[in-house]
Enzyme design. Structure first.
Site, PDB file in Angstrom:
ATOM      1  N   TYR A  40      -2.255  -0.214 -11.814  1.00 43.54           N
ATOM      2  CA  TYR A  40      -3.723  -0.103 -11.793  1.00 43.54           C
ATOM      3  C   TYR A  40      -4.286   0.701 -12.957  1.00 43.54           C
ATOM      4  O   TYR A  40      -5.332   1.337 -12.832  1.00 43.54           O
ATOM      5  CB  TYR A  40      -4.200   0.484 -10.452  1.00 43.54           C
ATOM      6  CG  TYR A  40      -3.724  -0.306  -9.261  1.00 43.54           C
ATOM      7  CD1 TYR A  40      -4.215  -1.580  -9.010  1.00 43.54           C
ATOM      8  CD2 TYR A  40      -2.744   0.201  -8.399  1.00 43.54           C
ATOM      9  CE1 TYR A  40      -3.752  -2.318  -7.928  1.00 43.54           C
ATOM     10  CE2 TYR A  40      -2.277  -0.537  -7.328  1.00 43.54           C
ATOM     11  CZ  TYR A  40      -2.794  -1.795  -7.096  1.00 43.54           C
ATOM     12  OH  TYR A  40      -2.335  -2.530  -6.030  1.00 43.54           O
TER      13      TYR A  40
ATOM     14  N   CYS B 220     -17.112   8.479 -24.837  1.00 41.85           N
ATOM     15  CA  CYS B 220     -18.375   9.217 -24.756  1.00 41.85           C
ATOM     16  C   CYS B 220     -18.807   9.425 -23.309  1.00 41.85           C
ATOM     17  O   CYS B 220     -19.833   8.886 -22.877  1.00 41.85           O
ATOM     18  CB  CYS B 220     -19.455   8.473 -25.514  1.00 41.85           C
ATOM     19  SG  CYS B 220     -19.025   8.231 -27.221  1.00 41.85           S
TER      20      CYS B 220
ATOM     21  N   GLU C 277       4.229  -6.630   0.892  1.00 42.27           N
ATOM     22  CA  GLU C 277       3.419  -6.998  -0.276  1.00 42.27           C
ATOM     23  C   GLU C 277       3.128  -5.797  -1.175  1.00 42.27           C
ATOM     24  O   GLU C 277       1.967  -5.484  -1.433  1.00 42.27           O
ATOM     25  CB  GLU C 277       2.105  -7.570   0.269  1.00 42.27           C
ATOM     26  CG  GLU C 277       1.374  -8.512  -0.623  1.00 42.27           C
ATOM     27  CD  GLU C 277       0.255  -9.168   0.173  1.00 42.27           C
ATOM     28  OE1 GLU C 277       0.219 -10.391   0.193  1.00 42.27           O
ATOM     29  OE2 GLU C 277      -0.578  -8.451   0.781  1.00 42.27           O
ATOM     30  N   PRO C 278       4.151  -5.107  -1.634  1.00 44.86           N
ATOM     31  CA  PRO C 278       3.904  -3.895  -2.428  1.00 44.86           C
ATOM     32  C   PRO C 278       3.494  -4.207  -3.867  1.00 44.86           C
ATOM     33  O   PRO C 278       3.935  -5.200  -4.449  1.00 44.86           O
ATOM     34  CB  PRO C 278       5.280  -3.213  -2.423  1.00 44.86           C
ATOM     35  CG  PRO C 278       6.261  -4.328  -2.298  1.00 44.86           C
ATOM     36  CD  PRO C 278       5.591  -5.380  -1.448  1.00 44.86           C
ATOM     37  N   GLY C 279       2.676  -3.347  -4.415  1.00 41.32           N
ATOM     38  CA  GLY C 279       2.342  -3.416  -5.839  1.00 41.32           C
ATOM     39  C   GLY C 279       2.791  -2.128  -6.507  1.00 41.32           C
ATOM     40  O   GLY C 279       3.832  -2.046  -7.152  1.00 41.32           O
ATOM     41  N   ARG C 280       2.009  -1.077  -6.273  1.00 40.38           N
ATOM     42  CA  ARG C 280       2.236   0.222  -6.909  1.00 40.38           C
ATOM     43  C   ARG C 280       3.672   0.720  -6.772  1.00 40.38           C
ATOM     44  O   ARG C 280       4.271   1.173  -7.749  1.00 40.38           O
ATOM     45  CB  ARG C 280       1.272   1.226  -6.263  1.00 40.38           C
ATOM     46  CG  ARG C 280       1.342   2.606  -6.819  1.00 40.38           C
ATOM     47  CD  ARG C 280       0.484   3.601  -5.999  1.00 40.38           C
ATOM     48  NE  ARG C 280      -0.618   2.977  -5.325  1.00 40.38           N
ATOM     49  CZ  ARG C 280      -1.896   3.050  -5.730  1.00 40.38           C
ATOM     50  NH1 ARG C 280      -2.215   3.756  -6.772  1.00 40.38           N
ATOM     51  NH2 ARG C 280      -2.840   2.426  -5.058  1.00 40.38           N
TER      52      ARG C 280
ATOM     53  N   ARG D 183      -8.443   5.700 -13.223  1.00 43.30           N
ATOM     54  CA  ARG D 183      -8.154   6.236 -11.888  1.00 43.30           C
ATOM     55  C   ARG D 183      -8.633   7.679 -11.673  1.00 43.30           C
ATOM     56  O   ARG D 183      -9.184   7.995 -10.615  1.00 43.30           O
ATOM     57  CB  ARG D 183      -6.668   6.084 -11.546  1.00 43.30           C
ATOM     58  CG  ARG D 183      -6.200   4.619 -11.564  1.00 43.30           C
ATOM     59  CD  ARG D 183      -4.816   4.410 -10.977  1.00 43.30           C
ATOM     60  NE  ARG D 183      -4.808   4.623  -9.543  1.00 43.30           N
ATOM     61  CZ  ARG D 183      -4.418   5.731  -8.948  1.00 43.30           C
ATOM     62  NH1 ARG D 183      -3.944   6.731  -9.666  1.00 43.30           N
ATOM     63  NH2 ARG D 183      -4.477   5.850  -7.648  1.00 43.30           N
TER      64      ARG D 183
ATOM     65  N   GLY E 106       0.772  -1.244   0.000  1.00 39.90           N
ATOM     66  CA  GLY E 106       0.000   0.000   0.000  1.00 39.90           C
ATOM     67  C   GLY E 106       0.796   1.282   0.000  1.00 39.90           C
ATOM     68  O   GLY E 106       0.218   2.371  -0.039  1.00 39.90           O
TER      69      GLY E 106
HETATM   70  N1  LLP Z   1      -1.928  -6.597  -0.677  1.00 41.89           N
HETATM   71  C1  LLP Z   1      -3.260  -6.661  -0.760  1.00 41.89           C
HETATM   72  C2  LLP Z   1      -3.973  -7.671  -0.021  1.00 41.89           C
HETATM   73  C3  LLP Z   1      -3.932  -5.741  -1.579  1.00 41.89           C
HETATM   74  O1  LLP Z   1      -5.266  -5.814  -1.658  1.00 41.89           O
HETATM   75  C4  LLP Z   1      -3.220  -4.778  -2.298  1.00 41.89           C
HETATM   76  C5  LLP Z   1      -3.908  -3.824  -3.166  1.00 41.89           C
HETATM   77  C6  LLP Z   1      -1.815  -4.763  -2.186  1.00 41.89           C
HETATM   78  C7  LLP Z   1      -1.201  -5.690  -1.343  1.00 41.89           C
HETATM   79  C8  LLP Z   1      -0.942  -3.808  -2.936  1.00 41.89           C
HETATM   80  O2  LLP Z   1      -1.222  -2.478  -2.703  1.00 41.89           O
HETATM   81  P1  LLP Z   1      -0.258  -1.374  -3.371  1.00 41.89           P
HETATM   82  O3  LLP Z   1       1.109  -1.571  -2.777  1.00 41.89           O
HETATM   83  O4  LLP Z   1      -0.272  -1.621  -4.829  1.00 41.89           O
HETATM   84  O5  LLP Z   1      -0.896  -0.080  -3.023  1.00 41.89           O
HETATM   85  N2  LLP Z   1      -7.096   0.396  -7.814  1.00 41.89           N
HETATM   86  C9  LLP Z   1      -6.529   1.180  -6.731  1.00 41.89           C
HETATM   87  C10 LLP Z   1      -5.655   0.343  -5.836  1.00 41.89           C
HETATM   88  C11 LLP Z   1      -6.354  -0.895  -5.295  1.00 41.89           C
HETATM   89  C12 LLP Z   1      -5.435  -1.702  -4.431  1.00 41.89           C
HETATM   90  C13 LLP Z   1      -5.974  -3.061  -4.196  1.00 41.89           C
HETATM   91  N3  LLP Z   1      -5.194  -3.844  -3.327  1.00 41.89           N
HETATM   92  C14 LLP Z   1      -5.763   2.361  -7.321  1.00 41.89           C
HETATM   93  O6  LLP Z   1      -5.712   2.476  -8.553  1.00 41.89           O
HETATM   94  O7  LLP Z   1      -5.265   3.205  -6.598  1.00 41.89           O
END
Ligand code: LLP
Length: 442
Positions: free
Chosen positions: A396, A367, A297-300, A336, A254
């Site tokens: 995302y 549209c 558990e990073p994504g972004r 987004r 997150g």
């Molecule tokens: N772990 C779990 C269980 C999650 O649900 C998520 C994201 C992550 C890790 C990774 O979070 P990050 O590090 O990427 O922030 N669509 C939204 C973000 C939704 C995130 C969903 N879960 C956006 O575009 O901001």
């Protein structure tokens, strides 16, 4: 201002002399050439930026006095090539459900690097997880009962189970992205977790970890403190209640990133990781708990900065109120701004450091009046046919993309050391009707 914007782009971004002023290069590739070769809208991923983010996580985790690991949250952006990259870097892959599991498997991810998430996993999701994953993060008691039914200890190997706890504290972010609060749809309450551990012990299920995730895109780690404390208190109760202490603790992901020059300077990944690691270490010490292996558990924060969206301006329109730059992509590849009010920035690819000519509104072709990628951004005079690069586009966007108005999903190109490789082809018209079946209309 414009030079500050450059800091939002991948770490390999450079300006090189071109025929009409400077041109933007990323990873040694000329963006004008990439747009000509692959078309627009185009998504670019700069490997060096992704590698640098992984290195920053790893070196900060070294301060934690036990083992640690990183799971890449594939929901940010997953395709076969990105899964291959993650596996090669020794990251685990967080897959949501059977669909993402199949991408990881197609990339050759071994069981030990696949972790499965999902709120309300279907029987098919759980079958795929049992067949391919090293870890299943259990969201609720119904899921656990289902797993207990399919588990037999002859089954080898069976994924390790972690329990997802609701810590009762969310991070500060858009409400659509908060997950840690008590009334969230995700995870188990304190008492449900106690019950889940007892059930695992009764059934002999391979329980190994606890997980929580408080939300996505936050910039202040402070709320992670009380959540860690709450989960460590739970660990003390679990030790007393069932004699069990988790070997793994995952405080989710997150961590946020800067999308706009107003978001700079942004606190670093290192600040965040050290904060979390210290809270876990000190909290365990205070409660006389053995230090768990810490998994983040990073994504972004691993992929967003590496990604750039390239659009071509089809038309420039002036209304009494505003200057519109009409792009060939918008809410179909980046929902987004429409969904969260997310604020982006942009630069023209050619001669990007030009004086501003006032505010512009950068809109897509769909549209919907809400199809505006960027509101009121100071921009130079931009002519029809110019290329616009939007930074921080790696997370995302495409995963939340759609075929609205018959939009074709963009091509994705991987960039490394002056070379570009297509990792996802652009959708074709044939893809749009691939699932359709004709009807005998009477
Ligand atoms: N772990 C779990 C269980 C999650 O649900 C998520 C994201 C992550 C890790 C990774 O979070 P990050 O590090 O990427 O922030 N669509 C939204 C973000 C939704 C995130 C969903 N879960 C956006 O575009 O901001």
């Amino acid at each position: 201002m414009n030079s500050q914007r450059l800091a939002l782009f991948p770490i390999t971004t450079r300006l090189e002399p071109g025929t009409n002023g400077e041109v933007m290069y990323i990873g040694g590739c000329d963006l004008t050439e990439l747009a000509e070769r692959y078309g627009t809208p185009l998504y670019l991923y700069d490997q060096a930026s992704m590698d640098a983010a992984v290195d920053e996580y790893r070196s900060a985790l070294h301060t934690y006095p036990n083992h640690s690991g990183i799971t890449y949250a594939g929901k940010a952006f997953l395709c076969v090539a990105v899964a291959q990259w993650a596996v090669r870097r020794g990251l685990w892959l967080d897959c949501t459900g059977a669909g993402e599991i199949s991408i990881a498997v197609a990339a050759g991810a071994p069981r030990g690097q696949i972790l499965v998430h999902g709120v309300n996993k279907t029987a098919g999701d759980l079958r795929a997880a049992v067949a391919h994953a090293g870890v299943i993060v259990v969201d609720n008691l119904s899921e656990l009962h289902h797993l207990a039914e399919v588990y037999t200890d002859q089954d080898d190997p069976f994924p390790d189970l972690w329990l997802r706890v609701r810590p009762g504290v969310a991070v500060d972010t858009h409400s659509y992205r908060q997950t840690g609060q008590d009334d969230s749809k995700f995870g188990m309450s304190y008492t449900e977790t106690l019950e889940a551990v007892r059930l695992c012990h009764r059934q002999g299920l391979p329980l190994h970890g606890l997980h929580f995730h408080q939300g996505s895109h936050f910039h202040d780690p402070e709320p992670v403190g009380p959540a860690v404390a709450r989960v460590l208190d739970l660990m003390v109760d679990l030790r007393r209640d069932s004699g069990w202490t988790p070997g793994y603790l995952c405080p989710g992901g997150g961590w946020g990133i800067p999308y706009h020059e107003d978001d700079l300077p942004h606190p670093s990944i290192e600040d965040y990781v050290r904060f979390v690691a210290r809270r876990v270490e000190e909290g365990c010490e205070a409660r006389d708990l053995a230090l768990p292996i810490l998994h983040l558990e990073p994504g972004r924060s691993l992929v967003a900065r590496a990604g750039v969206a390239l659009y071509r301006v089809g038309a420039v329109k002036q209304t009494p109120q505003r200057r519109w730059l009409l792009l060939d992509g918008g809410m179909a590849d980046n929902i987004r701004p429409a969904l969260y009010g997310a604020r982006y920035s942009a630069l023209p690819v050619a001669d990007p450091i030009r004086p501003t000519a006032g505010a512009a509104w950068l809109a897509g072709p769909y549209c919907e009046s809400g199809d505006v990628l960027i509101h009121e951004l100071p921009m130079p005079d931009v002519a029809e046919g110019e290329l616009i690069a939007v930074p921080a586009s790696g997370a995302y966007h495409l995963m939340m993309g759609s075929n609205y108005n018959g939009a074709l999903r963009p091509a994705v190109v991987w960039i490394r050391g002056g070379k570009s490789s297509l990792i996802q082809r652009r959708e074709e018209i044939a893809d749009l009707i691939r699932r359709d079946l004709p009807l005998e209309v009477e």
